[in-house]
Design a protein around this motif. Structure first.
Motif, PDB file in Angstrom:
ATOM      1  N   ALA A 111     -22.506  -0.636  41.964  1.00 19.08           N
ATOM      2  CA  ALA A 111     -23.424  -1.001  42.830  1.00 19.08           C
ATOM      3  C   ALA A 111     -24.710  -1.199  41.997  1.00 19.08           C
ATOM      4  N   GLU A 114     -28.476  -3.551  45.685  1.00 15.69           N
ATOM      5  CA  GLU A 114     -27.061  -3.536  46.644  1.00 15.69           C
ATOM      6  C   GLU A 114     -27.992  -3.091  47.917  1.00 15.69           C
ATOM      7  N   PRO A 115     -28.655  -2.101  48.006  1.00  7.61           N
ATOM      8  CA  PRO A 115     -29.133  -1.903  49.562  1.00  7.61           C
ATOM      9  C   PRO A 115     -30.139  -3.149  50.001  1.00  7.61           C
ATOM     10  N   ALA A 119     -29.600  -6.177  49.650  1.00  6.78           N
ATOM     11  CA  ALA A 119     -28.785  -7.301  49.977  1.00  6.78           C
ATOM     12  C   ALA A 119     -28.031  -6.981  51.321  1.00  6.78           C
ATOM     13  N   THR A 120     -27.672  -5.565  51.181  1.00  4.64           N
ATOM     14  CA  THR A 120     -26.869  -5.281  52.563  1.00  4.64           C
ATOM     15  C   THR A 120     -27.990  -5.281  53.698  1.00  4.64           C
ATOM     16  N   HIS A 121     -29.118  -4.931  53.605  1.00  6.41           N
ATOM     17  CA  HIS A 121     -30.219  -5.274  54.615  1.00  6.41           C
ATOM     18  C   HIS A 121     -30.487  -6.432  54.946  1.00  6.41           C
ATOM     19  N   ALA A 181     -28.303  -9.088  54.724  1.00  9.08           N
ATOM     20  CA  ALA A 181     -27.286  -9.545  55.514  1.00  9.08           C
ATOM     21  C   ALA A 181     -27.226  -9.160  56.747  1.00  9.08           C
ATOM     22  N   LYS A 182     -27.507  -7.884  57.010  1.00  7.56           N
ATOM     23  CA  LYS A 182     -27.643  -7.391  58.408  1.00  7.56           C
ATOM     24  C   LYS A 182     -28.601  -8.081  59.266  1.00  7.56           C
TER      25      LYS A 182
END
Length: 197
Positions: A11, A15-16, A18-20, A22-23
């Motif tokens: 990671a 990564e964080p 990209a996660t946010h 995507a959400k």
């Protein structure tokens, strides 16, 4: 032998984020899916945003150069035009006849063939609404930055927009009359297989 942690991609620092992201995209798509059936309320919201933008221009006394209005006019014209332009199809048919092609049938109904063909828009209503709303939101945001406020004599822009609107709509209405299509569902809807009263 390799450890299981070696096979997994490490990671990275992004990564964080990209996660946010995507959400947020999923939540945005979920919201769009929820508002899709409410056509009137969607357009009332867009009209409210346009009113807010116009009030911002009036009270701020700036941001008169507005590609936003010309973009909305372009969207409106695409919304009113058929997906398959009859004039282009007529030209292709005439070219085929000139080249000696045997009588290929016209894609439009004629006096001999009065088959119903639905009006298919070049720009669907949903895309028109979504593009107009996004453009209005971007225009509102841009009106808060001085670098987008280019000094111009605004009455000339208003006259230019009205002349552009009148000329393009005149051409579009002549096209509608010539090829006998109406891009709006006006009147009573008839259900097939139901009782006619």
């Amino acid at each position: 032998m390799m450890a299981s942690s070696d096979t997994e991609p490490s990671a990275g620092p992004m990564e964080p984020l990209a996660t946010h992201l995507a959400k947020a995209r999923r939540q945005y798509q979920q919201w769009l899916d929820r508002v899709t059936p409410f056509v009137l309320y969607r357009w009332l919201g867009t009209a409210g945003l346009l009113s807010l933008f116009m009030l911002r221009i009036v009270f701020a006394q700036g941001w008169y150069i507005d590609a936003h209005a010309i973009y909305l006019l372009n969207l409106l014209l695409a919304f009113l035009q058929p997906k398959f332009d009859p004039s282009l199809q007529d030209d292709l048919l005439a070219d085929d006849l000139e080249e000696g092609a045997e009588g290929s049938a016209s894609p439009l109904p004629s006096q001999r063939d009065d088959e119903f063909r639905p009006f298919v828009r070049r720009l669907p209503e949903w895309q028109f609404w979504l593009s107009a709303t996004r453009a209005t939101l971007i225009a509102i945001i841009c009106s808060f930055f001085e670098m987008f406020d280019v000094p111009v004599y605004w009455p000339i822009l208003v006259v230019y927009w009205f002349v552009l609107f009148l000329l393009t709509m005149r051409r579009q209405i002549q096209h509608m009359v010539k090829y006998k299509y109406v891009p709006f569902d006006i009147g009573r809807k008839v259900r097939y297989g139901g009782s006619h009263r």
